[in-house]
Design a protein around this motif. Structure first.
Motif, PDB file in Angstrom:
ATOM      1  N   ASP A 199       1.003  -1.188   0.195  1.00  0.00           N
ATOM      2  CA  ASP A 199      -0.064   0.057  -0.171  1.00  0.00           C
ATOM      3  C   ASP A 199       0.870   1.165  -0.060  1.00  0.00           C
ATOM      4  OD1 ASP A 199      -2.267  -1.467  -0.041  1.00  0.00           O
ATOM      5  OD2 ASP A 199      -2.565  -1.572   2.185  1.00  0.00           O
ATOM      6  N   GLN A 200       1.913   1.186   0.743  1.00  0.00           N
ATOM      7  CA  GLN A 200       3.062   2.284   0.601  1.00  0.00           C
ATOM      8  C   GLN A 200       3.566   2.404  -0.567  1.00  0.00           C
ATOM      9  OE1 GLN A 200       5.592   1.378   3.834  1.00  0.00           O
ATOM     10  NE2 GLN A 200       4.765   2.721   5.292  1.00  0.00           N
ATOM     11  N   LEU A 201       3.685   1.528  -1.415  1.00  0.00           N
ATOM     12  CA  LEU A 201       4.257   1.718  -2.788  1.00  0.00           C
ATOM     13  C   LEU A 201       3.401   2.388  -3.580  1.00  0.00           C
ATOM     14  CD1 LEU A 201       6.325  -1.593  -3.386  1.00  0.00           C
ATOM     15  CD2 LEU A 201       7.248   0.554  -3.326  1.00  0.00           C
ATOM     16  N   ILE A 202       1.974   1.982  -3.584  1.00  0.00           N
ATOM     17  CA  ILE A 202       1.194   2.643  -4.347  1.00  0.00           C
ATOM     18  C   ILE A 202       0.871   4.168  -3.974  1.00  0.00           C
ATOM     19  CG2 ILE A 202      -1.297   2.828  -4.864  1.00  0.00           C
ATOM     20  CD1 ILE A 202      -1.174  -0.268  -4.370  1.00  0.00           C
ATOM     21  N   ILE A 223      11.717  10.181  -2.055  1.00  0.00           N
ATOM     22  CA  ILE A 223      10.709   9.029  -2.177  1.00  0.00           C
ATOM     23  C   ILE A 223      11.137   8.111  -3.123  1.00  0.00           C
ATOM     24  CG2 ILE A 223       9.374  10.252  -4.047  1.00  0.00           C
ATOM     25  CD1 ILE A 223       6.866   9.515  -2.292  1.00  0.00           C
ATOM     26  N   ARG A 224      11.959   8.369  -4.142  1.00  0.00           N
ATOM     27  CA  ARG A 224      12.572   7.315  -5.048  1.00  0.00           C
ATOM     28  C   ARG A 224      13.277   6.380  -4.332  1.00  0.00           C
ATOM     29  NH1 ARG A 224      13.379  11.878  -8.870  1.00  0.00           N
ATOM     30  NH2 ARG A 224      11.697  11.666 -10.449  1.00  0.00           N
ATOM     31  N   LEU A 225      14.135   6.862  -3.420  1.00  0.00           N
ATOM     32  CA  LEU A 225      14.718   6.174  -2.540  1.00  0.00           C
ATOM     33  C   LEU A 225      14.156   5.271  -1.806  1.00  0.00           C
ATOM     34  CD1 LEU A 225      17.737   5.244  -1.643  1.00  0.00           C
ATOM     35  CD2 LEU A 225      17.640   7.123   0.184  1.00  0.00           C
ATOM     36  N   ARG A 226      13.035   5.617  -1.160  1.00  0.00           N
ATOM     37  CA  ARG A 226      12.303   4.827  -0.023  1.00  0.00           C
ATOM     38  C   ARG A 226      11.545   3.814  -1.070  1.00  0.00           C
ATOM     39  NH1 ARG A 226      15.051   6.434   3.031  1.00  0.00           N
ATOM     40  NH2 ARG A 226      14.756   8.223   4.536  1.00  0.00           N
ATOM     41  N   ILE A 227      11.152   4.107  -2.137  1.00  0.00           N
ATOM     42  CA  ILE A 227      10.387   3.151  -3.283  1.00  0.00           C
ATOM     43  C   ILE A 227      11.465   1.958  -3.447  1.00  0.00           C
ATOM     44  CG2 ILE A 227       9.360   2.802  -5.514  1.00  0.00           C
ATOM     45  CD1 ILE A 227       8.316   5.406  -5.526  1.00  0.00           C
ATOM     46  N   ASP A 249      12.258  -1.053   9.745  1.00  0.00           N
ATOM     47  CA  ASP A 249      12.761   0.381   9.617  1.00  0.00           C
ATOM     48  C   ASP A 249      12.647   0.990   8.309  1.00  0.00           C
ATOM     49  OD1 ASP A 249      13.888  -0.105  12.027  1.00  0.00           O
ATOM     50  OD2 ASP A 249      15.821  -0.856  10.875  1.00  0.00           O
ATOM     51  N   ARG A 250      12.331   0.137   7.104  1.00  0.00           N
ATOM     52  CA  ARG A 250      12.009   0.767   5.787  1.00  0.00           C
ATOM     53  C   ARG A 250      10.368   0.888   5.922  1.00  0.00           C
ATOM     54  NH1 ARG A 250      15.301  -3.310   1.520  1.00  0.00           N
ATOM     55  NH2 ARG A 250      17.234  -2.655   2.553  1.00  0.00           N
ATOM     56  N   LEU A 251       9.768   0.427   6.334  1.00  0.00           N
ATOM     57  CA  LEU A 251       8.199   0.637   6.500  1.00  0.00           C
ATOM     58  C   LEU A 251       7.962   2.012   7.457  1.00  0.00           C
ATOM     59  CD1 LEU A 251       5.275  -1.809   7.339  1.00  0.00           C
ATOM     60  CD2 LEU A 251       5.665   0.382   8.504  1.00  0.00           C
ATOM     61  N   LYS A 252       8.928   2.330   8.384  1.00  0.00           N
ATOM     62  CA  LYS A 252       8.794   3.589   9.174  1.00  0.00           C
ATOM     63  C   LYS A 252       9.202   4.687   8.436  1.00  0.00           C
ATOM     64  CE  LYS A 252       8.903   1.214  13.780  1.00  0.00           C
ATOM     65  NZ  LYS A 252       9.821   0.877  15.041  1.00  0.00           N
ATOM     66  N   ALA A 253      10.499   4.289   7.806  1.00  0.00           N
ATOM     67  CA  ALA A 253      10.988   5.491   6.913  1.00  0.00           C
ATOM     68  C   ALA A 253      10.006   5.846   5.779  1.00  0.00           C
ATOM     69  CB  ALA A 253      12.555   5.060   6.487  1.00  0.00           C
ATOM     70  N   MET A 254       9.325   5.016   5.005  1.00  0.00           N
ATOM     71  CA  MET A 254       8.503   5.160   4.146  1.00  0.00           C
ATOM     72  C   MET A 254       7.504   5.865   4.551  1.00  0.00           C
ATOM     73  SD  MET A 254       7.418   5.251   0.951  1.00  0.00           S
ATOM     74  CE  MET A 254       8.026   3.980  -0.104  1.00  0.00           C
ATOM     75  N   GLU A 255       7.005   5.659   5.737  1.00  0.00           N
ATOM     76  CA  GLU A 255       5.596   6.289   6.558  1.00  0.00           C
ATOM     77  C   GLU A 255       6.075   7.825   6.582  1.00  0.00           C
ATOM     78  OE1 GLU A 255       1.920   6.146   6.794  1.00  0.00           O
ATOM     79  OE2 GLU A 255       3.058   4.352   6.731  1.00  0.00           O
ATOM     80  N   THR A 257       8.214   9.442   5.288  1.00  0.00           N
ATOM     81  CA  THR A 257       8.255  10.298   3.787  1.00  0.00           C
ATOM     82  C   THR A 257       6.929  10.497   3.355  1.00  0.00           C
ATOM     83  OG1 THR A 257      10.388   9.152   3.351  1.00  0.00           O
ATOM     84  CG2 THR A 257       9.145  10.045   1.479  1.00  0.00           C
ATOM     85  N   LEU A 258       6.115   9.509   3.331  1.00  0.00           N
ATOM     86  CA  LEU A 258       4.631   9.883   2.597  1.00  0.00           C
ATOM     87  C   LEU A 258       4.038  11.159   3.740  1.00  0.00           C
ATOM     88  CD1 LEU A 258       3.418   5.980   2.355  1.00  0.00           C
ATOM     89  CD2 LEU A 258       4.030   7.773   0.629  1.00  0.00           C
ATOM     90  N   ALA A 259       4.454  11.058   4.931  1.00  0.00           N
ATOM     91  CA  ALA A 259       3.661  12.218   5.646  1.00  0.00           C
ATOM     92  C   ALA A 259       4.187  13.602   5.262  1.00  0.00           C
ATOM     93  CB  ALA A 259       4.085  11.862   7.342  1.00  0.00           C
TER      94      ALA A 259
END
Length: 648
Positions: A199-202, A223-227, A249-255, A257-259
């Motif tokens: 879901d985060q990827l989408i 955000i490209r790095l997180r993807i 850790d990657r899930l939290k970092a992506m969250e 970035t999405l914020a």
């Protein structure tokens, strides 16, 4: 004066004494509070009891309650059992019920409107005292009050015991329900982090495609790095245990970035527009993939695997190296004996035909009475003969014929043979750019060009001296003795078959064009279809009712394929219309070549299982759980099988 004294005594006994008893027991509870957690809860409930000024000082007391209150035995409670999952309506209702039962056991409610007078002896006695002037005599009044109190106390004790037992049972049910729901919860969330990452990827791709993100290079790089990080974490993960250790850790970092992206993007309309475009694109891709899957499945079904192509070549070479005396089958005198059990198999697949014969003989009670008539084409004739010469089916009799030797079967006699050789038919099959308008690819399967597929309509001509024949397709497996089918009374019908009208798409309107008046006037669109694959044919009735001529007449009417598409089932439904006797469904179970949900119970009861559909058991696309029923009748250790690298 005497009446007044009696009333005062009665008032002391029924009101003052219970209060003293109540306070005395309350004190005893406080004394033992350090040794019992259940009693501690009771004291807390009692001390929190709000005194209602409007109650006139009356207390709702059931003295016998405390002696019957016991802690449930054998119930283990988890400390966090109520926090491990959200409460459902059912669990809330059950909990409320448990609380209500406990409230009745403790009897500490203060709302008099919720009480029933017949369950409250103190209110009954008080009301009796208020009506004391109506008593006829003091003695009788005292006796009445005393007896009522004893009776009500006894009934209340019984009620308390039942209530306590009910409370224990409710608590036990709650604990069991807690464990079961917790197990379900643990089972269903095994892929929770995987789904969250997807879901985060989408969401990340949506933010990256919006103008606000493109105008912010720093955010776009982040955000490209997180993807990329999330994609590397997912790889082929289908459950949480497949994820790497740093997935959290990657899930939290992506969250995080999405914020940031949420703060940057303030145009909701642009977001909605982009999501709609993505949804439309995904729908289009899904449609294309489905079409490609259908095409590839049809292509695979029409393609001969390398091993099955090698096998007939190897057998043919061996056959022509034999002496003429070695090329004959034994027991040829049984071929026209009407007392034998005769089977007709029309196939160009050596291995599939071998499975049909082997499975039938394996379950036959008297194999010597079974005769197999195999008809194949010129290319596979030598291979088919060689296989059964090397692998004779026990005491059963084998006959292998070449369709090219049927001189009576020519285009002047058979309309379908004339149509199969026409230019329009060849154009329909082999010039795909002209036939692309036909959305159903299965109708362009070249197997329909083979006359072997239509040979089932000429059984009396092939076996002129036989009275009854059991027709078997080459994609079936026999699991029980079939002898009983020869003693079956078809009630004057020609064809005995299992009906397939369990679902709507197996009725006549699925196969025939009812917009054509020739079809709509002669047939019922809701009539039940039946299955080819295992059919009992009464050849005597066939000849009497001139069934072959009926088939020829309808084939001529369908020269332009306007009545039905190609195949043998539609003309079979027409030809044997009102000439088919329905067999019990246990004789023939279909769907193992396309339906992965065939009931195991049906398979176990079946005399014949049929791999109708594209997923044949000898192909790689065959349904794995059904393949063993077919593979058990193949000798993979045979030298020809090893040489052609045919493995289970």
């Amino acid at each position: 004066m005497m009446v007044r004294n009696v009333v005062m005594i009665l008032l002391f006994v029924t009101v003052i004494a219970p209060i003293i008893l109540y306070t005395d027991r309350l004190g005893s509870i406080h004394t033992s509070s350090s040794s019992s957690s259940a009693q501690d809860e009771f004291v807390e409930d009692v001390t929190a009891f709000p005194f209602n000024a409007h109650s006139g000082g009356r207390l709702n007391l059931l003295p016998q309650e405390l002696s019957t209150l016991k802690e449930p035995i054998g119930v283990v409670y988890s400390d966090n059992s109520t926090e491990s999952f959200p409460e459902t309506k059912e669990s809330q209702a059950s909990t409320n019920h448990s609380h209500q039962v406990s409230a009745r056991v403790l009897s500490t409610t203060t709302n008099e409107q919720d009480l029933s007078q017949k369950d409250n002896p103190i209110i009954q006695v008080t009301q009796t005292l208020d009506q004391g002037n109506q008593l006829l005599a003091a003695e009788s009044g005292a006796k009445t009050a005393t007896s009522e109190k004893k009776t009500d106390n006894a009934s209340q004790n019984t009620l308390n015991q039942k209530s306590t037992q009910t409370s224990i049972k409710v608590d036990q049910r709650e604990s069991v329900k807690t464990v079961s729901v917790k197990n379900i919860h643990e089972t269903t969330i095994t892929d929770g982090r995987v789904r969250h990452l997807k879901d985060q990827l989408i969401r990340a791709r949506v933010y990256l495609s919006l103008p606000a993100a493109r105008n912010n290079p720093q955010f776009a790089r982040e955000i490209r790095l997180r993807i990329k990080e999330v994609q590397r974490a997912l790889v082929d993960a289908s459950k949480d245990s497949d994820l790497p250790r740093n997935a959290n850790d990657r899930l939290k970092a992506m969250e995080q970035t999405l914020a940031k992206g949420k703060q940057i993007q303030d145009d909701c309309a642009a977001m909605v527009k982009k999501l709609r475009a993505m949804l439309h694109s995904m729908d289009e891709q899904l449609r294309v993939h489905k079409k490609q899957t259908m095409f590839l499945t049809q292509l695979t079904a029409k393609t001969v695997p390398k091993g099955l192509h090698c096998l007939p070549l190897r057998l043919t070479t061996e056959y022509y190296s034999l002496n003429s005396s070695q090329m004959n089958f034994p027991n040829q005198e049984r071929l026209e004996d009407p007392l034998m059990y005769h089977y007709a198999i029309f196939s160009d697949n050596v291995l599939a035909t071998a499975v049909v014969v082997n499975s039938t003989v394996t379950h036959a009670k008297d194999p010597a009475k079974h005769v197999f008539h195999i008809v194949t084409d010129r290319l596979n004739y030598a291979a088919m003969r060689m296989w059964f010469l090397v692998n004779p089916p026990g005491q059963a009799t084998i006959q292998v014929q070449n369709i090219e030797e049927f001189t009576w079967l020519n285009s002047s006699y058979s309309p379908v043979l004339k149509q199969l050789g026409s230019a329009s038919m060849i154009d329909y099959y082999f010039r795909t750019h002209r036939s692309s308008s036909d959305s159903n690819l299965k109708f362009r399967n070249p197997k329909y060009l083979s006359i072997l597929n239509h040979l089932r309509f000429y059984l009396p001509e092939i076996f002129p001296k036989l009275n009854k024949v059991l027709f078997l397709d080459d994609d079936i497996v026999v699991r029980k003795d079939l002898t009983g089918l020869w003693s079956l009374d078809l009630k004057g019908n020609v064809n005995g078959a299992v009906e397939t009208c369990g679902e709507s798409f197996h009725r006549f309107d699925r196969y025939l064009n009812f917009s054509n008046p020739l079809i709509s006037k002669n047939f019922d669109p809701h009539a039940c279809g039946w299955a080819y694959g295992m059919n009992v044919f009464d050849l005597e009735q066939w000849k009497k009712q001139n069934i072959t001529e009926v088939y020829h007449r309808w084939q001529k009417l369908n020269h332009d394929r306007q009545l039905w598409k190609l195949g043998t089932l539609p003309p079979g439904l027409i030809t044997f219309w009102k000439h088919t006797y329905p067999l019990d469904r246990s004789w023939h179970v279909l769907g193992l070549g396309y339906n992965p949900s065939v009931s195991q119970k049906e398979i176990d009861r079946a005399a014949v299982i049929h791999y109708n559909g594209n997923m044949k058991p000898w192909l790689e696309i065959g349904i794995p759980k059904y393949r063993s029923y077919w593979a058990k009748y193949v000798d993979y250790d045979h030298k020809y099988m090893r040489e052609c690298n045919i493995n289970p």
